[in-house]
Motif scaffolding. Sequence first.
Motif, PDB file in Angstrom:
ATOM      1  N   TYR A  41       0.684  -1.225   0.012  1.00  0.00           N
ATOM      2  CA  TYR A  41      -0.023   0.030   0.042  1.00  0.00           C
ATOM      3  C   TYR A  41       0.873   1.415  -0.109  1.00  0.00           C
ATOM      4  O   TYR A  41       0.450   2.268  -0.640  1.00  0.00           O
ATOM      5  CB  TYR A  41      -0.977   0.024   1.079  1.00  0.00           C
ATOM      6  CG  TYR A  41      -2.006  -0.878   1.266  1.00  0.00           C
ATOM      7  CD1 TYR A  41      -2.428  -1.574   0.120  1.00  0.00           C
ATOM      8  CD2 TYR A  41      -2.717  -0.956   2.342  1.00  0.00           C
ATOM      9  CE1 TYR A  41      -3.539  -2.291  -0.028  1.00  0.00           C
ATOM     10  CE2 TYR A  41      -3.976  -2.128   2.075  1.00  0.00           C
ATOM     11  CZ  TYR A  41      -4.373  -2.575   1.154  1.00  0.00           C
ATOM     12  OH  TYR A  41      -5.621  -3.501   1.048  1.00  0.00           O
ATOM     13  N   GLY A  42       2.054   1.428   0.810  1.00  0.00           N
ATOM     14  CA  GLY A  42       2.681   2.440   0.680  1.00  0.00           C
ATOM     15  C   GLY A  42       3.410   2.876  -0.394  1.00  0.00           C
ATOM     16  O   GLY A  42       3.475   4.058  -0.691  1.00  0.00           O
ATOM     17  N   GLY A  43       3.716   1.749  -1.334  1.00  0.00           N
ATOM     18  CA  GLY A  43       4.390   2.281  -2.496  1.00  0.00           C
ATOM     19  C   GLY A  43       3.306   2.829  -3.662  1.00  0.00           C
ATOM     20  O   GLY A  43       3.598   3.341  -4.408  1.00  0.00           O
ATOM     21  N   MET A  44       2.032   2.706  -3.398  1.00  0.00           N
ATOM     22  CA  MET A  44       0.834   2.796  -4.220  1.00  0.00           C
ATOM     23  C   MET A  44       0.313   4.386  -3.854  1.00  0.00           C
ATOM     24  O   MET A  44      -0.286   4.782  -4.739  1.00  0.00           O
ATOM     25  CB  MET A  44      -0.203   1.989  -4.153  1.00  0.00           C
ATOM     26  CG  MET A  44      -0.209   0.690  -4.963  1.00  0.00           C
ATOM     27  SD  MET A  44      -1.511  -0.181  -5.234  1.00  0.00           S
ATOM     28  CE  MET A  44      -1.850  -0.955  -3.794  1.00  0.00           C
ATOM     29  N   VAL A  45       0.579   4.974  -2.771  1.00  0.00           N
ATOM     30  CA  VAL A  45       0.375   6.251  -2.598  1.00  0.00           C
ATOM     31  C   VAL A  45       1.316   7.413  -3.034  1.00  0.00           C
ATOM     32  O   VAL A  45       2.273   7.143  -3.443  1.00  0.00           O
ATOM     33  CB  VAL A  45       0.097   6.354  -1.003  1.00  0.00           C
ATOM     34  CG1 VAL A  45      -1.117   5.538  -0.598  1.00  0.00           C
ATOM     35  CG2 VAL A  45       1.010   6.054  -0.336  1.00  0.00           C
ATOM     36  N   ARG A  46       1.008   8.364  -2.843  1.00  0.00           N
ATOM     37  CA  ARG A  46       1.638   9.649  -3.253  1.00  0.00           C
ATOM     38  C   ARG A  46       2.890   9.792  -2.118  1.00  0.00           C
ATOM     39  O   ARG A  46       2.515   9.493  -1.037  1.00  0.00           O
ATOM     40  CB  ARG A  46       1.244  11.021  -3.641  1.00  0.00           C
ATOM     41  CG  ARG A  46       0.346  11.024  -4.565  1.00  0.00           C
ATOM     42  CD  ARG A  46      -0.735  11.832  -4.716  1.00  0.00           C
ATOM     43  NE  ARG A  46      -1.841  11.822  -4.001  1.00  0.00           N
ATOM     44  CZ  ARG A  46      -3.030  12.717  -3.851  1.00  0.00           C
ATOM     45  NH1 ARG A  46      -2.990  13.953  -4.498  1.00  0.00           N
ATOM     46  NH2 ARG A  46      -3.888  12.488  -2.933  1.00  0.00           N
ATOM     47  N   MET A 207      -2.857  10.698  -9.202  1.00  0.00           N
ATOM     48  CA  MET A 207      -2.710  10.050  -8.081  1.00  0.00           C
ATOM     49  C   MET A 207      -2.088   8.972  -8.113  1.00  0.00           C
ATOM     50  O   MET A 207      -2.508   7.781  -7.845  1.00  0.00           O
ATOM     51  CB  MET A 207      -3.818   9.872  -7.247  1.00  0.00           C
ATOM     52  CG  MET A 207      -4.665  11.266  -6.927  1.00  0.00           C
ATOM     53  SD  MET A 207      -6.197  10.772  -6.137  1.00  0.00           S
ATOM     54  CE  MET A 207      -6.729  12.466  -5.773  1.00  0.00           C
ATOM     55  N   ARG A 208      -0.861   8.670  -9.066  1.00  0.00           N
ATOM     56  CA  ARG A 208      -0.171   7.397  -9.255  1.00  0.00           C
ATOM     57  C   ARG A 208       0.890   7.116  -7.930  1.00  0.00           C
ATOM     58  O   ARG A 208       1.100   7.768  -7.182  1.00  0.00           O
ATOM     59  CB  ARG A 208       0.701   7.777 -10.649  1.00  0.00           C
ATOM     60  CG  ARG A 208      -0.077   8.006 -11.756  1.00  0.00           C
ATOM     61  CD  ARG A 208       0.630   8.393 -13.039  1.00  0.00           C
ATOM     62  NE  ARG A 208       1.576   9.509 -12.937  1.00  0.00           N
ATOM     63  CZ  ARG A 208       0.926  10.837 -13.253  1.00  0.00           C
ATOM     64  NH1 ARG A 208      -0.278  11.049 -13.586  1.00  0.00           N
ATOM     65  NH2 ARG A 208       1.905  11.643 -12.949  1.00  0.00           N
ATOM     66  N   PRO A 209       1.208   5.859  -7.871  1.00  0.00           N
ATOM     67  CA  PRO A 209       2.131   5.308  -6.990  1.00  0.00           C
ATOM     68  C   PRO A 209       3.327   5.952  -7.241  1.00  0.00           C
ATOM     69  O   PRO A 209       4.027   6.267  -8.225  1.00  0.00           O
ATOM     70  CB  PRO A 209       2.341   3.834  -7.591  1.00  0.00           C
ATOM     71  CG  PRO A 209       1.187   3.444  -8.500  1.00  0.00           C
ATOM     72  CD  PRO A 209       0.662   4.679  -9.078  1.00  0.00           C
ATOM     73  N   HIS A 210       3.801   6.277  -5.775  1.00  0.00           N
ATOM     74  CA  HIS A 210       5.232   7.146  -5.896  1.00  0.00           C
ATOM     75  C   HIS A 210       6.401   5.913  -6.067  1.00  0.00           C
ATOM     76  O   HIS A 210       7.478   6.667  -6.253  1.00  0.00           O
ATOM     77  CB  HIS A 210       5.391   7.807  -4.673  1.00  0.00           C
ATOM     78  CG  HIS A 210       5.890   7.129  -3.490  1.00  0.00           C
ATOM     79  ND1 HIS A 210       4.996   6.348  -2.562  1.00  0.00           N
ATOM     80  CD2 HIS A 210       7.059   7.012  -3.071  1.00  0.00           C
ATOM     81  CE1 HIS A 210       5.839   5.776  -1.840  1.00  0.00           C
ATOM     82  NE2 HIS A 210       7.126   6.380  -1.637  1.00  0.00           N
ATOM     83  N   SER A 211       6.152   4.591  -5.603  1.00  0.00           N
ATOM     84  CA  SER A 211       7.255   3.913  -5.636  1.00  0.00           C
ATOM     85  C   SER A 211       6.811   2.445  -6.125  1.00  0.00           C
ATOM     86  O   SER A 211       6.417   1.594  -5.309  1.00  0.00           O
ATOM     87  CB  SER A 211       7.868   3.853  -4.424  1.00  0.00           C
ATOM     88  OG  SER A 211       8.977   2.769  -4.439  1.00  0.00           O
ATOM     89  N   LEU A 212       6.958   2.126  -7.575  1.00  0.00           N
ATOM     90  CA  LEU A 212       6.582   0.824  -7.717  1.00  0.00           C
ATOM     91  C   LEU A 212       7.366  -0.257  -7.234  1.00  0.00           C
ATOM     92  O   LEU A 212       7.013  -1.308  -7.022  1.00  0.00           O
ATOM     93  CB  LEU A 212       6.381   0.657  -9.251  1.00  0.00           C
ATOM     94  CG  LEU A 212       5.251   1.441  -9.743  1.00  0.00           C
ATOM     95  CD1 LEU A 212       5.424   1.780 -11.317  1.00  0.00           C
ATOM     96  CD2 LEU A 212       3.864   0.763  -9.204  1.00  0.00           C
ATOM     97  N   PRO A 213       8.582   0.055  -7.043  1.00  0.00           N
ATOM     98  CA  PRO A 213       9.517  -1.007  -6.413  1.00  0.00           C
ATOM     99  C   PRO A 213       9.031  -1.495  -4.960  1.00  0.00           C
ATOM    100  O   PRO A 213       9.054  -2.588  -4.673  1.00  0.00           O
ATOM    101  CB  PRO A 213      10.972  -0.339  -6.130  1.00  0.00           C
ATOM    102  CG  PRO A 213      11.046   0.496  -7.708  1.00  0.00           C
ATOM    103  CD  PRO A 213       9.538   0.970  -7.554  1.00  0.00           C
ATOM    104  N   LEU A 214       8.400  -0.484  -4.305  1.00  0.00           N
ATOM    105  CA  LEU A 214       7.902  -0.893  -3.015  1.00  0.00           C
ATOM    106  C   LEU A 214       6.934  -1.940  -3.052  1.00  0.00           C
ATOM    107  O   LEU A 214       6.509  -2.719  -2.432  1.00  0.00           O
ATOM    108  CB  LEU A 214       7.519   0.380  -2.271  1.00  0.00           C
ATOM    109  CG  LEU A 214       8.635   1.140  -1.584  1.00  0.00           C
ATOM    110  CD1 LEU A 214       8.060   2.331  -0.706  1.00  0.00           C
ATOM    111  CD2 LEU A 214       9.274   0.052  -0.387  1.00  0.00           C
ATOM    112  N   VAL A 215       5.811  -1.299  -4.111  1.00  0.00           N
ATOM    113  CA  VAL A 215       4.821  -2.302  -4.251  1.00  0.00           C
ATOM    114  C   VAL A 215       5.106  -3.633  -4.708  1.00  0.00           C
ATOM    115  O   VAL A 215       4.493  -4.552  -4.194  1.00  0.00           O
ATOM    116  CB  VAL A 215       3.843  -1.461  -5.539  1.00  0.00           C
ATOM    117  CG1 VAL A 215       2.804  -2.551  -5.945  1.00  0.00           C
ATOM    118  CG2 VAL A 215       3.443  -0.169  -5.137  1.00  0.00           C
ATOM    119  N   MET A 216       6.085  -3.685  -5.509  1.00  0.00           N
ATOM    120  CA  MET A 216       6.613  -5.197  -5.837  1.00  0.00           C
ATOM    121  C   MET A 216       7.226  -5.771  -4.498  1.00  0.00           C
ATOM    122  O   MET A 216       6.956  -7.157  -4.350  1.00  0.00           O
ATOM    123  CB  MET A 216       7.525  -5.000  -7.094  1.00  0.00           C
ATOM    124  CG  MET A 216       6.981  -4.573  -8.456  1.00  0.00           C
ATOM    125  SD  MET A 216       5.584  -5.326  -9.021  1.00  0.00           S
ATOM    126  CE  MET A 216       6.627  -6.960  -9.734  1.00  0.00           C
TER     127      MET A 216
END
Length: 454
Positions: A41-46, A207-216
């Motif tokens: 979730y944290g990677g998907m927010v701004r 409102m795009r993800p700020h960190s896709l590496p965190l999401v992955m």
Amino acid sequence: MPPGITTLAADAPELSAANTGFMLICSAMVMLMTPGLAFFYGGMVRVKSTLNMLMMSFISLGIVTILWVLYGFSLTFGTDIGSFIGWSSDYVGLSGIGVTELWGGYTIPVYVFAVFQLMFAVLTPALISGALADRVKFTAWALFIALWVTVVYFPVAHWVWAEGGWLFDMGVIDFAGGTAVHINAGAAALGVILVIGKRVGFKKDPMRPHSLPLVMLGAGLLWFGWFGFNAGSWLGNDDGVGAVMFVNTQVATAAAMLAWLAYEKLRHGSFTTLGAASGAVAGLVAITPSGGSVSPLGAIAVGAIAGVLCAMAVGLKYKLGYDDSLDVVGVHLVGGVVGSLLVGFFATGGVQSDAKGLFYGGGLDQLGKQAVGVFAVLAYSLIVSAVLAFAIDKTMGMRVDEDVEVAGIDQVEHAETGYDFSGAGGGSATRTAVHAPGQTDTAGAGPKTKKVDA
């Protein structure tokens, strides 16, 4: 003696060191899912909401653990009262449980069963938080968790998994939490967002993800922990059912990821990392209730169907006008419903139980039971969660002020920021971000470039 505790009679099961060790490992794996969810979730927010999103998951580890020990285990797995809730004084504070006492009919201590189920209780309210990104007071969220697990999660888990619970006695199959966890959390998320409303700038601002590496990273941790979540729910592997569930978990997740990506390519023209992560989670959700009832081929079908339907469902918020920030409704509610209902089609009758689905000669009987379980939990959680959110909003306020939301909730609620750029030269930098065409909200909104402050 409370239900579930075996006596030490000569014919009683004996403690298995292997099963006990296996279940302790599974419990730790399920615990890891909550930090994994926080990263997901944290990677998907701004950037301005990163810490708040992380904390909304982590705080569940604190609050729910204490409530589970004080009364949650008793309410969930104590002596049945009216098929709705349980209660056993020996379970209050876990004070009346001996270290040698086994969970009824199994070869693991009651303490091990209690801590395994605790991790489910911790994760479930954390799932809700993804729908509420950017706009909820942290104190209000903490209070909501405490009230919600008490009046929603503990009763629903009793219905589904405890001896005497009305859905359990009806024969509803939920191997590891399709109804009690995912439909429950997804319906709750919908109930709360209907009360608190949309984010400032919804459908207008990017409102795009700020960190896709965190999401992955988060998706990978969830996938790993889910093996404990699913395979561990058989409470041992003496008969091989847990092994089947382990295999089906992997198979369905892979199928759902591929199906989501295929849909995404056809619909939007790109294979995205966010799509891969979301598809994997959709498959994990769908196989959770059904994996103990289906064959590996059935698991492929469950995963593929869930991957496509969940990918389609995440866009409904734009058509229907509700702001499900990180697609909790689209993935967890829809995935839970799909996985639970597909038991009625793909159950083979040869793994977890002898119940057969429609495609294996079982008729519509099991499908009907699954539908009752799905819609009973959905309705109860949706309504009660909305009432709780409304009550909190009218007393202490559920949302932060608009200026706080616009400026960023991290600094105000936590006095911190997720990233410190002061040591990297300060100032501002122009960065070009390219996004796949057709992506929306958390998945982007088409090719864009923008200037962002470092």
